[in-house]
Scaffold this motif. Structure first.
Motif, PDB file in Angstrom:
ATOM      1  N   LYS A  51       0.809  -1.219   0.000  1.00 18.04           N
ATOM      2  CA  LYS A  51       0.000   0.000   0.000  1.00 18.04           C
ATOM      3  C   LYS A  51       0.843   1.272   0.000  1.00 18.04           C
ATOM      4  N   TRP A  52       2.155   1.107   0.031  1.00 13.75           N
ATOM      5  CA  TRP A  52       3.045   2.264   0.112  1.00 13.75           C
ATOM      6  C   TRP A  52       3.653   2.578  -1.256  1.00 13.75           C
ATOM      7  N   ASP A  53       3.850   3.861  -1.502  1.00 14.38           N
ATOM      8  CA  ASP A  53       4.652   4.256  -2.649  1.00 14.38           C
ATOM      9  C   ASP A  53       5.393   5.538  -2.297  1.00 14.38           C
ATOM     10  N   VAL A  54       6.607   5.648  -2.783  1.00 15.55           N
ATOM     11  CA  VAL A  54       7.442   6.803  -2.474  1.00 15.55           C
ATOM     12  C   VAL A  54       8.226   7.181  -3.717  1.00 15.55           C
ATOM     13  N   ASN A  55       8.450   8.476  -3.909  1.00 12.23           N
ATOM     14  CA  ASN A  55       9.319   8.915  -4.993  1.00 12.23           C
ATOM     15  C   ASN A  55      10.177  10.078  -4.525  1.00 12.23           C
ATOM     16  N   LEU A  56      11.328  10.206  -5.145  1.00  9.54           N
ATOM     17  CA  LEU A  56      12.313  11.206  -4.753  1.00  9.54           C
ATOM     18  C   LEU A  56      13.000  11.746  -5.996  1.00  9.54           C
ATOM     19  N   GLY A  57      13.089  13.071  -6.102  1.00  8.05           N
ATOM     20  CA  GLY A  57      13.799  13.704  -7.203  1.00  8.05           C
ATOM     21  C   GLY A  57      14.856  14.652  -6.688  1.00  8.05           C
ATOM     22  N   LEU A  58      16.067  14.556  -7.223  1.00  9.18           N
ATOM     23  CA  LEU A  58      17.177  15.425  -6.844  1.00  9.18           C
ATOM     24  C   LEU A  58      17.859  15.912  -8.112  1.00  9.18           C
ATOM     25  N   TYR A  59      17.947  17.246  -8.286  1.00  8.41           N
ATOM     26  CA  TYR A  59      18.545  17.801  -9.493  1.00  8.41           C
ATOM     27  C   TYR A  59      19.406  19.013  -9.149  1.00  8.41           C
ATOM     28  N   GLY A  60      20.417  19.237  -9.959  1.00  7.65           N
ATOM     29  CA  GLY A  60      21.256  20.414  -9.845  1.00  7.65           C
ATOM     30  C   GLY A  60      21.370  21.101 -11.188  1.00  7.65           C
ATOM     31  N   GLN A  61      21.763  22.365 -11.170  1.00 10.64           N
ATOM     32  CA  GLN A  61      21.991  23.125 -12.397  1.00 10.64           C
ATOM     33  C   GLN A  61      23.294  23.899 -12.289  1.00 10.64           C
ATOM     34  N   SER A  62      24.045  23.889 -13.381  1.00 10.83           N
ATOM     35  CA  SER A  62      25.318  24.605 -13.425  1.00 10.83           C
ATOM     36  C   SER A  62      25.499  25.176 -14.830  1.00 10.83           C
ATOM     37  N   GLY A  63      26.669  25.777 -15.070  1.00 11.93           N
ATOM     38  CA  GLY A  63      26.943  26.344 -16.388  1.00 11.93           C
ATOM     39  C   GLY A  63      26.816  27.853 -16.393  1.00 11.93           C
ATOM     40  N   LYS A  64      26.331  28.392 -17.527  1.00 10.69           N
ATOM     41  CA  LYS A  64      26.242  29.836 -17.705  1.00 10.69           C
ATOM     42  C   LYS A  64      24.864  30.217 -18.240  1.00 10.69           C
ATOM     43  N   SER A  65      24.437  31.447 -17.906  1.00 10.28           N
ATOM     44  CA  SER A  65      23.202  32.013 -18.441  1.00 10.28           C
ATOM     45  C   SER A  65      23.401  33.506 -18.607  1.00 10.28           C
ATOM     46  N   SER A  66      23.300  33.979 -19.844  1.00 11.96           N
ATOM     47  CA  SER A  66      23.529  35.408 -20.142  1.00 11.96           C
ATOM     48  C   SER A  66      24.839  35.902 -19.553  1.00 11.96           C
ATOM     49  N   ASP A  67      25.865  35.064 -19.695  1.00  8.70           N
ATOM     50  CA  ASP A  67      27.227  35.371 -19.260  1.00  8.70           C
ATOM     51  C   ASP A  67      27.384  35.397 -17.738  1.00  8.70           C
ATOM     52  N   ASN A  68      26.410  34.813 -17.012  1.00  7.37           N
ATOM     53  CA  ASN A  68      26.502  34.706 -15.558  1.00  7.37           C
ATOM     54  C   ASN A  68      26.561  33.239 -15.148  1.00  7.37           C
ATOM     55  N   ASN A  69      27.245  32.946 -14.068  1.00  8.65           N
ATOM     56  CA  ASN A  69      27.355  31.582 -13.591  1.00  8.65           C
ATOM     57  C   ASN A  69      26.017  31.098 -13.032  1.00  8.65           C
ATOM     58  N   VAL A  70      25.750  29.804 -13.193  1.00  7.56           N
ATOM     59  CA  VAL A  70      24.537  29.177 -12.679  1.00  7.56           C
ATOM     60  C   VAL A  70      24.920  28.173 -11.612  1.00  7.56           C
ATOM     61  N   ASN A  71      24.249  28.256 -10.473  1.00 10.27           N
ATOM     62  CA  ASN A  71      24.487  27.317  -9.382  1.00 10.27           C
ATOM     63  C   ASN A  71      23.185  27.153  -8.612  1.00 10.27           C
ATOM     64  N   ALA A  72      22.393  26.143  -8.968  1.00  6.49           N
ATOM     65  CA  ALA A  72      21.053  25.973  -8.384  1.00  6.49           C
ATOM     66  C   ALA A  72      20.773  24.493  -8.168  1.00  6.49           C
ATOM     67  N   TYR A  73      19.762  24.219  -7.333  1.00  3.71           N
ATOM     68  CA  TYR A  73      19.442  22.821  -7.059  1.00  3.71           C
ATOM     69  C   TYR A  73      17.973  22.662  -6.672  1.00  3.71           C
ATOM     70  N   TYR A  74      17.512  21.408  -6.722  1.00  7.58           N
ATOM     71  CA  TYR A  74      16.105  21.063  -6.464  1.00  7.58           C
ATOM     72  C   TYR A  74      16.051  19.748  -5.702  1.00  7.58           C
ATOM     73  N   ALA A  75      15.065  19.643  -4.802  1.00  7.25           N
ATOM     74  CA  ALA A  75      14.782  18.387  -4.106  1.00  7.25           C
ATOM     75  C   ALA A  75      13.279  18.261  -3.935  1.00  7.25           C
ATOM     76  N   GLY A  76      12.735  17.094  -4.230  1.00  6.26           N
ATOM     77  CA  GLY A  76      11.307  16.856  -4.067  1.00  6.26           C
ATOM     78  C   GLY A  76      11.048  15.418  -3.682  1.00  6.26           C
ATOM     79  N   ALA A  77      10.079  15.199  -2.777  1.00  2.00           N
ATOM     80  CA  ALA A  77       9.775  13.848  -2.319  1.00  2.00           C
ATOM     81  C   ALA A  77       8.284  13.721  -2.024  1.00  2.00           C
ATOM     82  N   ASN A  78       7.758  12.506  -2.237  1.00  4.61           N
ATOM     83  CA  ASN A  78       6.365  12.183  -1.927  1.00  4.61           C
ATOM     84  C   ASN A  78       6.310  10.827  -1.251  1.00  4.61           C
ATOM     85  N   LEU A  79       5.501  10.727  -0.212  1.00  3.93           N
ATOM     86  CA  LEU A  79       5.257   9.464   0.474  1.00  3.93           C
ATOM     87  C   LEU A  79       3.757   9.212   0.473  1.00  3.93           C
ATOM     88  N   GLY A  80       3.332   8.137  -0.186  1.00  2.00           N
ATOM     89  CA  GLY A  80       1.908   7.845  -0.326  1.00  2.00           C
ATOM     90  C   GLY A  80       1.517   6.544   0.335  1.00  2.00           C
TER      91      GLY A  80
END
Length: 419
Positions: free
Chosen positions: A230-259
């Protein structure tokens, strides 16, 4: 009369010969949707009034298969009722190509697809179809796929331009990304599904009046899902790097669900998402705000689209804690989802004082009824209870009633099929 019979028999004979080992089907989707918007995407101002309208998607979908070859052509017209006169000789939006691709299966494990196509993976957080939007989302791309049992590796490539130019343009291409490359790998271990994504997107910009450059942003991460009784779980982990309009990119994401399925009809799940942002008193030129790029963002962070649906880019980020309650009874489905939003980074008031991080609470209620096999009706009500901090970020008045109502009917008949 005899001649007509001979012609008719010959015609059907040719069809039989030509359609040997072939499959063809045609289907329609007609989807009118009424919306009442009163503070949708942003808090409504005292000087503004609510609005309502009916939009409609009309889509013709053609699928053809012959041996190792598959093709798909999907044409659509997107309209708002009344956007052209009743006696018009031309449609405002005309007919657009949503999908137009050909796929060749080299063998049971290898295939390649070229043309306008939907790129949709995992829970569609980074790459999705955005089916809620009447126009949807598709890409001009080439995708090579290796898919043995319980595994799949997709390699995607895209190169965009605004026309068949004779020489290099002198203005930046900004319609969408200039180029795209990605690798997506998925594997399954019993009840565990695991995916990895590495994507490189290039956007062109004018560094100077005469110097056009392409900056590349990398998005990388993993998505895991697990089901046990009866259980389900999911997890997402992402990062971002590189350049955007000549500026450095340094970002990240985390998401989780427990059902958890309390009964065969009632399911509940608890979830949380964190999207990095930037303090408003941060003087750095770096981009620290995570961008979901081509995700089906309407399906996340509340249905009223206050965040990441054409807005809230390069902002203070978002923290979203939510609870999902789903109930199914015969042909009915009901869902109630409260969201608790806050800013994970500093928001300043007009006097540069730090404000409370709480942004607001949104309640989303939806219901779906399967009237018949090819007819589905759905409706929803959402309300945002915003804070003064949300006012600071989005404008408008949180004290006003900010809500959204919609009703949609979807007709999806298959009109023809043959083998």
């Amino acid at each position: 009369m005899k001649s007509l019979k001979i012609i008719g028999l010959s015609f059907f004979g040719l069809i039989s010969i030509g359609s040997y080992a072939q499959e063809f089907d045609a289907s329609l989707q007609l989807r009118p949707r009424f919306e009442y918007r009163n503070g949708f995407k942003s808090l409504i101002k005292d000087s503004e009034d609510a609005t309502s309208f009916v939009s409609q998607r009309s889509r013709l979908i053609l699928n053809f298969k012959q041996d190792k070859l598959k093709t798909k052509l999907s044409l659509q017209n997107i309209r708002t009722w009344g956007d052209v006169a009743t006696t018009t000789t031309a449609d405002k939006n005309a007919i657009a190509v949503f999908e137009a691709w050909a796929q060749y299966d080299f063998d049971t494990n290898w295939s390649a697809r070229l043309g306008r196509q939907v790129l949709s993976y995992d829970n569609q957080r980074i790459l999705g179809e955005i089916d809620w939007a009447q126009q949807g989302q598709s890409h001009d791309a080439a995708v090579i796929s290796f898919h043995p049992k319980n595994n799949q590796l997709d390699l995607g490539f895209a190169l965009n331009a605004n026309a068949e130019n004779l020489v290099a343009p002198t203005t930046a291409y900004t319609t969408t990304y200039k180029s795209l490359q990605y690798a997506w790998y998925h594997t399954q271990f019993s009840k565990l599904n695991m995916s990895f994504l590495l994507m490189n997107t290039g956007y062109e910009f004018a560094k100077t009046l005469t110097d056009l450059e392409v900056d590349y942003k990398q998005t990388f991460g993993t998505y895991l899902s697990y089901t046990e009784n009866k259980w389900d779980v999911n997890l997402g982990l992402y990062g971002q790097s590189g350049k955007s309009s000549d500026n450095n990119v340094n970002a990240y994401y985390a998401g989780a669900n427990l059902g958890y399925a309390l009964t065969g009809k009632f399911k509940t799940s608890l979830g949380y998402e964190f999207l990095s942002g930037k303090n408003q008193n941060d003087t750095s030129t770096d981009y620290k705000s995570f961008t979901p790029l081509f995700g089906t963002n309407h399906g996340f962070n509340g249905f009223m689209d206050y965040f990441y649906v054409g807005n809230h880019q390069n902002n203070v980020g978002l923290s979203d804690a939510f609870l999902k309650l789903n109930y199914t009874q015969n042909k009915w489905q009901f869902s109630l989802t409260p969201h608790l939003f806050s800013a994970p980074n500093t928001v300043l008031d007009a006097f540069d004082n730090k404000m409370d991080s709480y942004l607001g609470t949104e309640l989303d209620f939806t219901t779906i009824y399967a009237l018949k096999k090819d007819i589905t009706t759905s409706a929803g009500y959402s309300q945002m209870f915003g804070s003064t901090t949300l006012e600071r970020l989005k404008g408008g008045n949180a004290s006003n009633t900010n809500n959204w109502i919609w009703i949609m009917v979807s007709f999806s008949p298959r009109i023809f099929t043959t083998k």
